[in-house]
Write a protein that holds these residues in place. Structure first.
Motif, PDB file in Angstrom:
ATOM      1  N   GLN A  38       0.870  -1.180   0.000  1.00 12.02           N
ATOM      2  CA  GLN A  38       0.000   0.000   0.000  1.00 12.02           C
ATOM      3  C   GLN A  38       0.905   1.228   0.000  1.00 12.02           C
ATOM      4  O   GLN A  38       1.941   1.256   0.655  1.00 12.02           O
ATOM      5  CB  GLN A  38      -0.953   0.012   1.193  1.00 12.02           C
ATOM      6  CG  GLN A  38      -0.300   0.115   2.541  1.00 12.02           C
ATOM      7  CD  GLN A  38      -1.319   0.317   3.652  1.00 12.02           C
ATOM      8  OE1 GLN A  38      -2.496   0.414   3.401  1.00 12.02           O
ATOM      9  NE2 GLN A  38      -0.844   0.365   4.873  1.00 12.02           N
ATOM     10  N   ALA A  39       0.511   2.210  -0.794  1.00 11.77           N
ATOM     11  CA  ALA A  39       1.324   3.423  -0.886  1.00 11.77           C
ATOM     12  C   ALA A  39       0.416   4.629  -0.981  1.00 11.77           C
ATOM     13  O   ALA A  39      -0.736   4.518  -1.435  1.00 11.77           O
ATOM     14  CB  ALA A  39       2.231   3.349  -2.109  1.00 11.77           C
ATOM     15  N   ASP A  40       0.933   5.758  -0.555  1.00  6.56           N
ATOM     16  CA  ASP A  40       0.165   6.993  -0.669  1.00  6.56           C
ATOM     17  C   ASP A  40      -0.004   7.330  -2.146  1.00  6.56           C
ATOM     18  O   ASP A  40       0.901   7.079  -2.944  1.00  6.56           O
ATOM     19  CB  ASP A  40       0.907   8.125   0.047  1.00  6.56           C
ATOM     20  CG  ASP A  40       0.072   9.377   0.098  1.00  6.56           C
ATOM     21  OD1 ASP A  40      -0.806   9.447   0.954  1.00  6.56           O
ATOM     22  OD2 ASP A  40       0.286  10.267  -0.752  1.00  6.56           O
ATOM     23  N   GLU A  41      -1.165   7.909  -2.483  1.00  2.00           N
ATOM     24  CA  GLU A  41      -1.436   8.144  -3.909  1.00  2.00           C
ATOM     25  C   GLU A  41      -0.460   9.137  -4.545  1.00  2.00           C
ATOM     26  O   GLU A  41      -0.295   9.146  -5.761  1.00  2.00           O
ATOM     27  CB  GLU A  41      -2.888   8.596  -4.107  1.00  2.00           C
ATOM     28  CG  GLU A  41      -3.284   9.821  -3.343  1.00  2.00           C
ATOM     29  CD  GLU A  41      -4.760  10.158  -3.509  1.00  2.00           C
ATOM     30  OE1 GLU A  41      -5.516   9.352  -4.033  1.00  2.00           O
ATOM     31  OE2 GLU A  41      -5.128  11.274  -3.086  1.00  2.00           O
ATOM     32  N   LYS A  42       0.187   9.953  -3.733  1.00  4.81           N
ATOM     33  CA  LYS A  42       1.138  10.922  -4.292  1.00  4.81           C
ATOM     34  C   LYS A  42       2.594  10.468  -4.183  1.00  4.81           C
ATOM     35  O   LYS A  42       3.516  11.247  -4.429  1.00  4.81           O
ATOM     36  CB  LYS A  42       0.969  12.296  -3.613  1.00  4.81           C
ATOM     37  CG  LYS A  42      -0.381  12.951  -3.896  1.00  4.81           C
ATOM     38  CD  LYS A  42      -0.571  13.227  -5.373  1.00  4.81           C
ATOM     39  CE  LYS A  42      -2.017  13.587  -5.705  1.00  4.81           C
ATOM     40  NZ  LYS A  42      -2.353  13.330  -7.120  1.00  4.81           N
ATOM     41  N   THR A  43       2.796   9.236  -3.783  1.00  2.00           N
ATOM     42  CA  THR A  43       4.166   8.697  -3.720  1.00  2.00           C
ATOM     43  C   THR A  43       4.692   8.513  -5.146  1.00  2.00           C
ATOM     44  O   THR A  43       3.988   7.965  -5.993  1.00  2.00           O
ATOM     45  CB  THR A  43       4.155   7.316  -3.028  1.00  2.00           C
ATOM     46  OG1 THR A  43       3.524   7.446  -1.772  1.00  2.00           O
ATOM     47  CG2 THR A  43       5.548   6.764  -2.836  1.00  2.00           C
TER      48      THR A  43
END
Lengths: 191, 145
Positions: free
Chosen positions: A153-158
């Motif tokens: 899972q990653a932040d959408e702005k990563t």
């Protein structure tokens, strides 16, 4: 004689209303004294309450999950939405934010500082993945079949660059089945 | 003379049942529905080995997420899809993917590449991935190079 008669009159008198006016519920007293023409034993209307409970139950049934699987979403990241995703499986989870990487909610650090994305090797992550592999090997020795996939899972702005670096390490360590965690978005056609 | 029957239903057990149901459902409710998009990276990383000789030459379907646009390449033939308000134009992307699906109905695989630029963010990757999966290409391989 007259004194005697007056005292007798007072002694047999019915005690009057004696609540002080500050606490006197005048309207209520008047209704109580109005006689037996009104029923004071009022039933609570339960219909509206049962309606409310029914609606609550239906709403909560729609949000019910029978899988019983909990998924840890890091508070520092907002995962993107997708329409065509599959149900999430319970697997080891790697969380990637713009400044840290976590494995199963544990932030990976090198001597107290989060691991550096500029380092393409990320030895701390490799160490933790080796540990995970050892646990899976123990399960295999015990006759079980541990899943070798992993969730990310990653932040959408990563930047995707960071995600790709983590993916490369995962592939090198033998985790070829990689799942991206997304928020389920209902399709516009309602399917 | 018919006997008048005016029986009131006892609501107390109903309310008890509903209260228990509400508590149980509140505890098991899922407020954030999390799902997953799967990729099997083994298929993309094993591209070093040559394909079997008997296998018919396949057209390479590649989608590349770049800084300013998305490039959709069918072997050497490419189409560019610029971003709309810095977001993926899902409609246009879906149109081209549908064209590919009509042209190659048996194909389910596609390779997704990304430029190594900090402007290419994870939400764009997921948006493109999601569109590809939703339009008949479930075997999306993410190139990590």
């Amino acid at each position: 004689m007259s004194l005697e008669s007056s005292s007798q009159k007072r002694s047999v008198g019915i005690p009057g209303y004696h609540i002080r006016p500050k606490y006197d519920l005048k309207r209520f007293r008047e209704r109580m004294n109005a006689g037996g023409d009104r029923e004071m034993n009022v039933d609570l209307p339960l219909t509206s309450m049962i309606d409310m409970f029914s609606m609550l139950v239906i709403f909560l049934l729609l949000n019910f999950s029978s899988t019983g699987e909990a998924f840890f979403v890091n508070k520092n990241l907002k995962i993107p939405e997708a329409e065509n995703a599959q149900p999430l499986e319970s697997l080891p989870l790697i969380s990637i934010t713009t400044n840290s990487v976590s494995l199963d909610a544990k932030v990976l650090e090198n001597d107290g500082t989060p691991i550096d994305f500029r380092d393409p090797e990320m030895p701390r992550l490799v160490y933790e993945l080796h540990r995970l592999k050892k646990i899976q090997a123990n399960f295999r020795d015990a006759g079980l079949k541990p899943k070798t996939q992993i969730n990310i899972q990653a932040d959408e702005k990563t930047p995707v660059l960071y995600v790709k670096r983590v993916m490369t390490i995962l592939i090198n360590e033998g985790f070829t089945g990689i799942n991206f965690a997304v928020r389920e978005m209902s399709s516009p056609e309602g399917q | 003379m018919a006997k008048k029957v005016n029986v009131e239903l006892n609501m107390t057990p109903f309310i008890g049942l509903f209260a228990l149901l509400v508590v149980m459902l509140l505890l098991t409710a899922v407020w954030n529905k999390v799902a997953m998009l799967s990729t099997d990276t083994a298929s993309t990383t094993s591209s070093d080995s040559p394909p079997p000789m008997s296998e018919e030459k396949k057209v390479k379907l590649n989608v590349t997420i770049l800084k300013n646009h998305i490039e959709m390449a069918e072997d050497e033939k490419g189409t560019n899809i610029p971003y709309v308000n810095q977001e993926v134009d899902r409609m246009r992307l879906a149109t081209i993917v549908n064209q590919w699906k009509r042209k190659y109905p048996d194909r389910t695989d596609i390779v997704l590449n990304t430029e190594n630029n900090s402007n290419v963010t994870y939400d764009k990757l997921i948006a493109v991935f999601d569109t590809l999966v939703g339009h008949g290409f479930p075997d999306v391989g993410v190139n990590t190079q």
